[in-house]
Design a protein around this motif. Structure first.
Motif, PDB file in Angstrom:
ATOM      1  N   UNK A 246       0.848  -1.204   0.000  1.00  0.00           N
ATOM      2  CA  UNK A 246       0.000   0.000   0.000  1.00  0.00           C
ATOM      3  C   UNK A 246       0.882   1.252   0.000  1.00  0.00           C
ATOM      4  N   UNK A 247       1.901   1.259   0.869  1.00  0.00           N
ATOM      5  CA  UNK A 247       2.798   2.426   0.933  1.00  0.00           C
ATOM      6  C   UNK A 247       3.607   2.550  -0.360  1.00  0.00           C
ATOM      7  N   UNK A 248       4.002   1.407  -0.926  1.00  0.00           N
ATOM      8  CA  UNK A 248       4.701   1.416  -2.231  1.00  0.00           C
ATOM      9  C   UNK A 248       3.853   2.105  -3.295  1.00  0.00           C
ATOM     10  N   UNK A 249       2.554   1.753  -3.309  1.00  0.00           N
ATOM     11  CA  UNK A 249       1.637   2.323  -4.303  1.00  0.00           C
ATOM     12  C   UNK A 249       1.458   3.826  -4.089  1.00  0.00           C
TER      13      UNK A 249
ATOM     14  N   UNK B 274      12.275   5.116   0.460  1.00  0.00           N
ATOM     15  CA  UNK B 274      11.508   4.173   1.294  1.00  0.00           C
ATOM     16  C   UNK B 274      12.368   3.025   1.791  1.00  0.00           C
ATOM     17  N   UNK B 275      12.189   2.695   3.064  1.00  0.00           N
ATOM     18  CA  UNK B 275      12.774   1.474   3.637  1.00  0.00           C
ATOM     19  C   UNK B 275      11.630   0.732   4.312  1.00  0.00           C
ATOM     20  N   UNK B 276      11.055  -0.246   3.584  1.00  0.00           N
ATOM     21  CA  UNK B 276       9.829  -0.884   4.036  1.00  0.00           C
ATOM     22  C   UNK B 276      10.042  -2.376   4.288  1.00  0.00           C
ATOM     23  N   UNK B 277       9.770  -2.797   5.509  1.00  0.00           N
ATOM     24  CA  UNK B 277       9.899  -4.218   5.863  1.00  0.00           C
ATOM     25  C   UNK B 277       8.711  -4.997   5.312  1.00  0.00           C
TER      26      UNK B 277
ATOM     27  N   UNK C 228      -6.228   3.236   5.095  1.00  0.00           N
ATOM     28  CA  UNK C 228      -4.763   3.166   5.171  1.00  0.00           C
ATOM     29  C   UNK C 228      -4.134   3.944   4.020  1.00  0.00           C
ATOM     30  N   UNK C 229      -4.696   3.774   2.823  1.00  0.00           N
ATOM     31  CA  UNK C 229      -4.191   4.509   1.652  1.00  0.00           C
ATOM     32  C   UNK C 229      -4.296   6.012   1.901  1.00  0.00           C
TER      33      UNK C 229
END
Length: 276
Positions: free
Chosen positions: A134-137, A155-158, A170-171
């Motif tokens: 979702x955060x990537x999008x 971005x550094x997303x686990x 959330x979006x």
């Protein structure tokens, strides 16, 4: 006696029913009537706060809508009252009117969004969601905006940060936070987005390299219509509703959100959700 206590409670209930939430009842002792009296007082305090918030919200909304409407009226009157106005000036005035209409559309859209969130109380359907895609999008959608204003998103997303939440909410949360960071983070600067797990929670941090938030404003930043810099907000199209929407959306997903200032400069927003 018993009869006096019952009469006092009935009198207080009637006052509250008539809209007098400042009335308080005093019943001595520790019996059921004393407990009932205290509960009634608490209810009046809550209702009084709600009423004050409603009045302030209506007042702020009216003020926000009045400003662009007044501008549109002034600009249109100028065109109508200047018969020999040249095409270039007319075009410039119409462009200004168009910008104010866009602003009105943004404000009314966000007001409707807040109303929808208020109506969702206890009704939001939550499902297991992985936050990373979702955060990537969101970042992918905002990259053209970032590039157009000489800003970058890092971005550094686990992976596998699964939470019980609502996709649309959330979006909306991360779109608002990252867009804000890009707007107020300064030109030629970078916005950093981190996602990781800690203590049974999924934690998302959005950092910018801007001027930060004045200490006095940190606690008020999520209030409806609150803006740190009204002049700057106007030039960036800010309505003072974005962070209020974020707070409502986070609340509906059983999360928390807070604002801080980074030691190295800039603002930091921290969102936490319980892991699914």
């Amino acid at each position: 006696g018993l009869d006096t206590k019952v009469k006092a409670i009935i009198k207080s209930v009637k006052k509250a029913k008539a809209g007098d939430y400042e009335n308080r009842i005093e019943i001595k002792g520790n019996d059921e009537f004393a407990v009932l009296g205290n509960e009634l007082n608490e209810l009046c305090i809550i209702q009084l706060k709600t009423e004050e918030m409603r009045r302030r919200f209506v007042s702020d909304a009216s003020h926000e809508l009045h400003t662009p409407l007044a501008s549109i009226k002034l600009l249109s009157d100028s065109i109508l009252q200047t018969p020999d106005m040249g095409p270039e000036n007319i075009k410039e005035f119409l462009l200004d009117i168009n910008n104010e209409i866009d602003r009105l559309t943004r404000i009314s859209g966000k007001l409707l969004q807040i109303t929808r969130f208020d109506d969702l109380e206890g009704k939001t359907s939550l499902t297991p969601l992985d936050l990373k895609p979702i955060i990537d999008e969101v970042c992918r959608m905002l990259k053209p905006f970032a590039a157009a204003t000489n800003r970058k998103i890092r971005c550094e997303l686990a992976p596998d940060c699964i939470v019980s939440a609502n996709f649309d909410l959330v979006y909306q949360i991360f779109y608002n936070l990252i867009e804000n960071a890009l707007k107020y983070g300064g030109e030629n600067r970078t916005v950093y987005v981190y996602l990781y797990k800690r203590d049974g929670q999924a934690v998302v941090i959005v950092d910018d390299e801007g001027e930060g938030i004045p200490e006095d404003d940190l606690l008020k930043i999520f209030d409806r219509f609150y803006r740190v810099d009204k002049a700057r907000s106007r030039t960036t199209g800010g309505t003072g509703l974005g962070l209020s929407i974020v707070k409502s959306a986070v609340h509906h997903c059983n999360g928390t959100v807070e604002a801080q200032n980074r030691k190295s400069g800039g603002a930091r927003f921290i969102v936490k959700f319980p892991l699914h």
